[in-house]
Design an enzyme around this catalytic site. Structure first.
Site, PDB file in Angstrom:
ATOM      1  N   SER A 103      36.742  49.488   3.766  1.00 43.61           N
ATOM      2  CA  SER A 103      36.287  48.133   3.435  1.00 43.61           C
ATOM      3  C   SER A 103      35.887  47.381   4.705  1.00 43.61           C
ATOM      4  CB  SER A 103      37.367  47.396   2.656  1.00 43.61           C
ATOM      5  OG  SER A 103      36.918  46.139   2.225  1.00 43.61           O
ATOM      6  N   ASP A 254      31.012  42.460   2.302  1.00 50.28           N
ATOM      7  CA  ASP A 254      31.925  43.162   3.191  1.00 50.28           C
ATOM      8  C   ASP A 254      31.460  44.605   3.358  1.00 50.28           C
ATOM      9  OD1 ASP A 254      32.633  44.141   0.697  1.00 50.28           O
ATOM     10  OD2 ASP A 254      34.790  43.976   1.017  1.00 50.28           O
ATOM     11  N   ASP A 256      32.173  47.648   2.265  1.00 47.49           N
ATOM     12  CA  ASP A 256      31.853  48.522   1.137  1.00 47.49           C
ATOM     13  C   ASP A 256      31.159  47.771   0.007  1.00 47.49           C
ATOM     14  OD1 ASP A 256      34.202  47.114   0.586  1.00 47.49           O
ATOM     15  OD2 ASP A 256      35.040  48.702  -0.662  1.00 47.49           O
ATOM     16  N   ASP A 258      31.907  45.540  -2.099  1.00 48.26           N
ATOM     17  CA  ASP A 258      32.504  45.206  -3.392  1.00 48.26           C
ATOM     18  C   ASP A 258      32.880  43.727  -3.469  1.00 48.26           C
ATOM     19  OD1 ASP A 258      34.669  45.309  -1.653  1.00 48.26           O
ATOM     20  OD2 ASP A 258      35.983  46.381  -3.036  1.00 48.26           O
TER      21      ASP A 258
END
Length: 477
Positions: A103, A254, A256, A258
């Site tokens: 992440s 961010d 990743d 998500d």
């Protein structure tokens, strides 16, 4: 030296230093354990695997796939993907999944987010502890071969275009007024998904959006800034670009992709709680338009979203459902209540129509739709959803979180008229018409020796007073 998985297999995912903690041997063992605990238990013939742009991801994917196929389960590699892209693949294909990402963590980290078929979460209480313990046993003993079982096969499949078309089918942006949109991908996976979903890279028709890209180059060393928009320092470039280029909106993802964060036309951040309330209002209205009674529509929010969130949901006649912080709790309550939407103050947004999973891109599309359907600037569009003053999350390092919480309870609980322990300690003092004069929540971190404080109040002075009083107690305890 033996690797101890409990050091970096966290409450919701795997997150560790590469290669000191997470390496190809560990990934191999986790793959074998995931196949045994989840894939075979679910009767799944394959596991779908995606990864972000971190340099260590490809070799870790290969190692995980070897562990999975050694247990007779196929591996379907979708290559570079956002986490919600992996959730799409899990949902659309009906298969368990694994996403390699850390992440927003720095480049020296990597991690794995696991899910069951239909993007159902895997956390400590839903299989991750069992996966950890079995993988540890494999590491300690040496992971065996497939023991006579037919080895699985590795396949490759591209799902990016299907993911983009699916999201386009959930929010129609074709009729929006023209918008100039500055997007900071932070060298993360938004650099792949934004051109596919909001642009034409996946073969979809163009939208009335002029995308002004920032840091779209996929680079897991994060050469420009950390891909963590929750830290205000990482929004500075986006804010300046929005102001200097006259953008209608700024969006940051961010690492990743998500989670999404939004700034208005002035470069001022829009609270994730306000985004939650706004999307909730849109989803309630959509359900009612489709014939559902408002009282049958549930929206989930976590314990530290603004008090405005349940108020706005209730004012629309729908049912707010309060839950603990964390995706496994939000997803579980959404499923139990058949909630159409769920939001967290950390900028995770969950949708029933996306298998109850979180997707930053779909949330961003809702914000763009709300702005594009209005002649007003974003600051005015979002103003009705910003009702209170919040402190933001403040972390304090403590030796004994439970003991310090009890000191805070003893000193401050009687100052409010409502105390609950759904997630940590929440103390509330109501004001006029039942609206909170102030509330604070104090909860321990799942992974660090920290207490996290959130305070919200009707005005700045009250918020500052409550914040400072509680912080003083914490730091003197």
């Amino acid at each position: 030296m033996t690797t101890t998985l409990s050091d970096f297999v966290k409450a919701y995912d795997v997150r560790g230093l590469v290669p000191q903690q997470l390496n190809i041997d560990v990934a191999h063992a986790l793959g074998a354990a995931f196949a045994e605990v989840v894939a075979l238990e679910e009767g799944a013939s394959a596991v779908v695997i995606g990864h972000d742009m971190r340099p260590s991801s490809p070799e870790l994917v290969d190692a995980l796939a070897r562990g999975i196929t050694a247990r007779g389960v196929d591996a379907i590699l979708i290559g570079l993907a956002s986490t919600d892209g992996l959730y799409y693949a899990s949902g659309a294909l009906g298969l368990p999944g694994a996403m390699f990402t850390a992440s927003h963590n720095p480049a020296r980290y990597n991690g794995i987010k696991f899910c069951r078929p239909g993007a159902r979460p895997v956390g400590q209480e839903s299989g991750l502890a069992q996966i950890r313990d079995l993988a540890q046993a494999h590491l300690d003993a040496g992971v065996s071969a497939f023991d006579g079982v037919r080895p699985g096969t590795v396949f490759r499949r591209d799902v990016l275009a299907d993911y983009a078309a699916f999201l386009r089918g959930l929010v129609d942006l074709s009729g929006c007024r023209p918008l100039r949109v500055t997007v900071d991908a932070g060298n993360g996976m938004g650099g792949l998904t934004v051109p596919a979903v909001l642009g034409t890279d996946s073969g979809l028709p163009g939208l009335p959006l002029t995308i002004d890209p920032m840091y779209f180059e996929l680079d897991g060393t994060f050469p420009n800034h950390e891909a963590n928009p929750l830290d205000p320092a990482n929004l500075v470039d986006l804010q300046e670009r929005v102001r200097s280029h006259g953008a209608d909106i700024g969006i940051a993802f961010d690492g990743d992709a998500d989670r999404c964060f939004v700034v208005d036309e002035h470069g001022d951040p829009v609270s994730p709680s306000a985004i939650t309330a706004m999307i909730a209002s849109r989803e309630i209205a959509r359900e009612v338009a489709a014939g559902r009674a408002p009282g049958d529509v549930a929206i989930v929010h976590n314990a530290i979203t603004s008090a405005a969130v349940p108020q706005i949901i209730a004012e629309a006649g729908a049912r707010p459902v309060r839950t603990r912080v964390g995706h496994s709790y939000v997803k579980a309550d959404m499923s139990e209540h058949d909630a159409v939407f769920g939001g967290e103050h950390s900028a995770h947004y969950y949708f029933r129509d996306f298998w109850f999973a979180d997707t930053g891109m779909l949330a961003a599309m809702h914000v763009l739709a709300a702005l594009g359907e209005s002649d007003a600037p974003l600051s005015e569009v979002m103003a009705p959803y910003e009702r209170y003053v919040a402190s933001g999350e403040i972390n304090s390092t403590v030796a004994d979180a439970a003991a310090v919480t009890e000191v805070v309870r003893a000193r401050h609980a009687t100052e409010g008229t409502s105390v609950d322990e759904l997630d940590g300690l929440t103390v509330t003092l109501p004001g006029a018409d039942g609206a909170p004069q102030w509330w604070f929540n104090l909860r321990p971190s799942n992974t660090e020796p920290l207490l996290r404080l959130n305070v919200e109040a009707a005005d700045e002075a009250t918020m500052a007073r409550v914040r400072d009083d509680v912080l003083t107690t914490i730091r003197e305890a």
